[in-house]
Design an enzyme around this catalytic site. Structure first.
Site, short mmCIF file in Angstrom:
data_model
loop_
_atom_site.label_atom_id
_atom_site.label_comp_id
_atom_site.label_asym_id
_atom_site.label_seq_id
_atom_site.Cartn_x
_atom_site.Cartn_y
_atom_site.Cartn_z
N LYS A 185 0.84 -1.20 0.00
CA LYS A 185 0.00 0.00 0.00
C LYS A 185 0.88 1.25 0.00
O LYS A 185 0.68 2.16 -0.79
CB LYS A 185 -0.94 -0.02 1.21
CG LYS A 185 -1.81 1.22 1.28
CD LYS A 185 -2.85 1.19 2.36
CE LYS A 185 -3.58 2.53 2.38
NZ LYS A 185 -4.59 2.63 3.40
N GLU A 200 10.62 -4.99 4.26
CA GLU A 200 10.70 -6.41 3.90
C GLU A 200 10.38 -6.60 2.41
O GLU A 200 11.08 -7.29 1.69
CB GLU A 200 9.69 -7.22 4.72
CG GLU A 200 9.99 -7.35 6.19
CD GLU A 200 9.34 -6.25 7.01
OE1 GLU A 200 9.13 -5.12 6.49
OE2 GLU A 200 9.05 -6.51 8.19
N GLY A 214 -4.84 -1.63 4.73
CA GLY A 214 -4.03 -2.78 4.31
C GLY A 214 -4.70 -4.12 4.57
O GLY A 214 -4.78 -4.99 3.70
N ARG A 215 -5.20 -4.31 5.78
CA ARG A 215 -5.80 -5.62 6.14
C ARG A 215 -7.19 -5.80 5.54
O ARG A 215 -7.81 -6.84 5.72
CB ARG A 215 -5.79 -5.81 7.65
CG ARG A 215 -6.49 -4.70 8.43
CD ARG A 215 -6.20 -4.80 9.92
NE ARG A 215 -6.64 -3.61 10.65
CZ ARG A 215 -5.95 -2.49 10.77
NH1 ARG A 215 -4.78 -2.36 10.20
NH2 ARG A 215 -6.43 -1.47 11.48
N GLU A 222 -5.02 -6.53 14.67
CA GLU A 222 -4.48 -5.23 14.24
C GLU A 222 -5.60 -4.17 14.26
O GLU A 222 -5.35 -3.00 14.50
CB GLU A 222 -3.85 -5.32 12.84
CG GLU A 222 -2.95 -4.14 12.52
CD GLU A 222 -2.08 -4.34 11.28
OE1 GLU A 222 -0.86 -4.50 11.42
OE2 GLU A 222 -2.63 -4.33 10.17
N HIS A 232 -5.81 -33.35 18.19
CA HIS A 232 -4.79 -34.22 18.78
C HIS A 232 -3.62 -33.41 19.33
O HIS A 232 -2.56 -33.97 19.60
CB HIS A 232 -4.30 -35.22 17.72
CG HIS A 232 -5.42 -36.06 17.20
ND1 HIS A 232 -5.80 -37.23 17.81
CD2 HIS A 232 -6.27 -35.88 16.16
CE1 HIS A 232 -6.84 -37.75 17.15
NE2 HIS A 232 -7.15 -36.94 16.15
N LYS A 284 9.26 -0.76 14.04
CA LYS A 284 9.91 -0.44 12.76
C LYS A 284 10.98 0.63 12.98
O LYS A 284 12.10 0.54 12.48
CB LYS A 284 8.89 0.08 11.74
CG LYS A 284 7.88 -0.93 11.26
CD LYS A 284 6.96 -0.30 10.21
CE LYS A 284 5.73 -1.14 9.98
NZ LYS A 284 4.72 -0.49 9.15
#
Ligand code: F6P
Length: 499
Positions: free
Chosen positions: A185, A191, A244-245, A330, A361, A471
């Site tokens: 965005k 990264e 973004g999400r 978030e 399990h 960050k």
């Protein structure tokens, strides 16, 4: 607890699930809801009609209707960043200008897909989609859920800065046949940009003459992408007002639309729109995202539950818990209200989960006998996603339903080690089929539920300042400017990199 309504809700009689079923012959009908290929069973929660009525009063008190209208008409409800939250406009629900803008950008995306499919930009058969957080989790989860395995394009979504994630993709892929999609965005995320540079370097080393000619950028900041070197004709913008999400409905969905077909992407949008319309037009007591949020708030504020577990009884949905973690945590992991005052309620529960039957399990011991009360959400798909013996799918579904029943019923034993307390809540969501339309409706349900939770808490679900400090610290730690962080952190750095 802030308002009298919270006091009322807290003071409601707390009947057990068994009592609730005994008292109401119509409980399954009263608390089962169906829409857009999805069936939601809220009957195994502790909500009863009185609790729903009390929550409705709270919803009125916080002005939920006004908030929903503001969301869906593009008002600047993300007040800390002074903008609207217009992910619904991407699926056609919003003000005319925003819906028109989103449609135009979708057409641009469709056009580029046609050009790529035609081979005019190169003979691509492999796609590396780079992005992180909202620019990766949605596309990766969608692709995993909907791919059939016979698609023209092999799609790899890479997010981590850890080269262990990217290296095997580069080893496997052919640079000349690879389309690089950079999804960000802001187009500033460290990264993503490091991974993108590494892919370009790899392409060059592999003899690609013009690596940037194989790049598509998905971003709300086209100028950043241009200055990074991406050709304007291969930039697919989306609106700054899409968080973004919440962005998989925008051009961030490009790689999935290319890999699976644009019609699949359109079905996804249509399914989401069907859920948005239900959310917009249905009274609270029958409104699926609203009821789910009532249950969430009941468990968080009244029963003190700190987590909620989501188990998909379908291997194709194994990335759904990761996606929901970002969406819910978030959005609603906040400590201040909309006006900046300390939040006196608990914010988002910690969302965790996995796939059934594997999780049975591994972690279900705690759900059945641990001291934490964990509301559980089960998801299952009626149509099987495989062609093996029906024993597989039947066993999968029966296990799913049995777990909900066992959590609720429990089993008394004189041997305390073998005693199951029961009365443990769950919601079950049944999908008729795992197709794009149904998945779109499911994801829109989760988004709207998150919004209702934020509204009941009076917090802003659309900012995420909490992620910024880390960050900045990473930048400070990397800088060799003599400024030091705390002694512990400096020692870790020294051990890793030397003095
Ligand atoms: O660090 C958090 C975050 O800003 C998320 O909200 C976002 O989805 C992700 O990083 C990626 O950001 P971008 O799409 O700008 O690269």
């Amino acid at each position: 607890m802030t308002s009298d309504h919270w006091q009322t809700i807290k003071a409601l009689p707390q009947a057990s699930l068994n009592q609730l079923f005994n008292e109401d012959d119509n409980r399954v009908a009263n608390f089962g809801m169906e829409h857009a290929g999805l069936y939601f069973d809220f009957s195994k929660t502790h909500l009863d009609l009185a609790a729903v009525a009390a929550f409705q009063k709270l919803a009125d008190d916080v002005g939920l209707s006004v908030k929903v209208k503001a969301l869906l008409s593009g008002e600047p409800i993300n007040i800390s960043e002074g903008r609207a939250a217009e992910h619904c406009a991407e699926r056609g629900i919003g003000n005319a200008a925003s819906v028109g803008h989103a449609k135009a950008l979708h057409q641009r995306m469709k056009g580029l897909i046609e050009v790529i499919d035609s081979g005019a930009l190169g003979e691509f058969t492999q796609i590396i989609h780079l992005g992180i957080g909202g620019s990766a989790l949605g596309p990766k989860m969608l692709h995993q859920a909907l791919k059939l395995g016979d698609e023209k394009y092999d799609l790899a979504v890479v997010s981590n800065i850890d080269g262990v994630a990217l290296e095997p993709v580069l080893e496997r892929f052919d640079a000349g046949k690879t389309l690089l999609v950079i999804a960000s965005k802001t187009f500033t995320t460290a990264e993503t940009l490091l991974n993108a540079q590494t892919v370009l370097d790899w392409m060059r080393e592999q003899g690609v003459a013009d690596p940037l000619g194989q790049v598509v950028a998905l971003t709300a900041d086209p100028d950043q992408a241009v200055s990074w070197g991406v050709d304007e004709t291969r930039i697919l913008p989306f609106s700054e007002t899409v968080g973004g999400r919440y962005s998989l409905w925008s051009s961030i969905g490009f790689s999935v639309a290319l890999a699976l077909g644009y019609d699949v992407f359109e079905d996804l949008l249509a399914g989401a729109a069907a859920m948005d319309e239900h959310f917009r037009d249905t009274p609270w007591a029958e409104n699926i995202p609203v009821l789910a949020a009532f249950a969430d708030q009941y468990y968080t504020q009244v029963r003190g539950c700190e987590t909620r577990a989501v188990f998909a009884y379908d291997e194709r949905l194994n990335l759904l818990p990761d996606y929901l973690q970002q969406l819910e945590m978030e959005s609603n992991g906040k400590s201040v209200t909309l006006d900046g005052q300390p939040l006196s309620l608990h914010s988002s529960p910690i969302v965790w989960g996995g796939v059934g039957t594997d999780a049975q399990h591994a972690v279900f011991q705690l759900l059945h006998q641990g001291t934490h009360l964990v509301p559980v959400e089960f998801l299952a798909v009626i149509e099987p996603g495989n062609s093996l013996s029906p024993a597989h799918h039947n066993g999968l579904l029966l296990n799913c339903f049995a777990q909900g029943a066992a959590l609720m019923a429990g089993k008394k034993s004189d041997d305390s080690h073998r005693n199951y307390p029961g009365d443990r809540p769950s919601v079950t969501i049944l999908l008729e089929d795992l197709d794009a339309r149904t998945l779109g409706a499911l994801l829109a349900f989760y988004e709207q539920r998150t919004f209702v939770n934020a509204s009941l808490l009076n917090i802003n679900p659309f900012d995420q300042f909490g992620v910024e400090l880390g960050k900045q610290m990473a930048g400070k730690l990397a800088a060799e400017d003599g400024n030091r962080l705390d002694a512990s952190t400096e020692e870790l750095k020294k051990r890793a990199f030397g003095a």
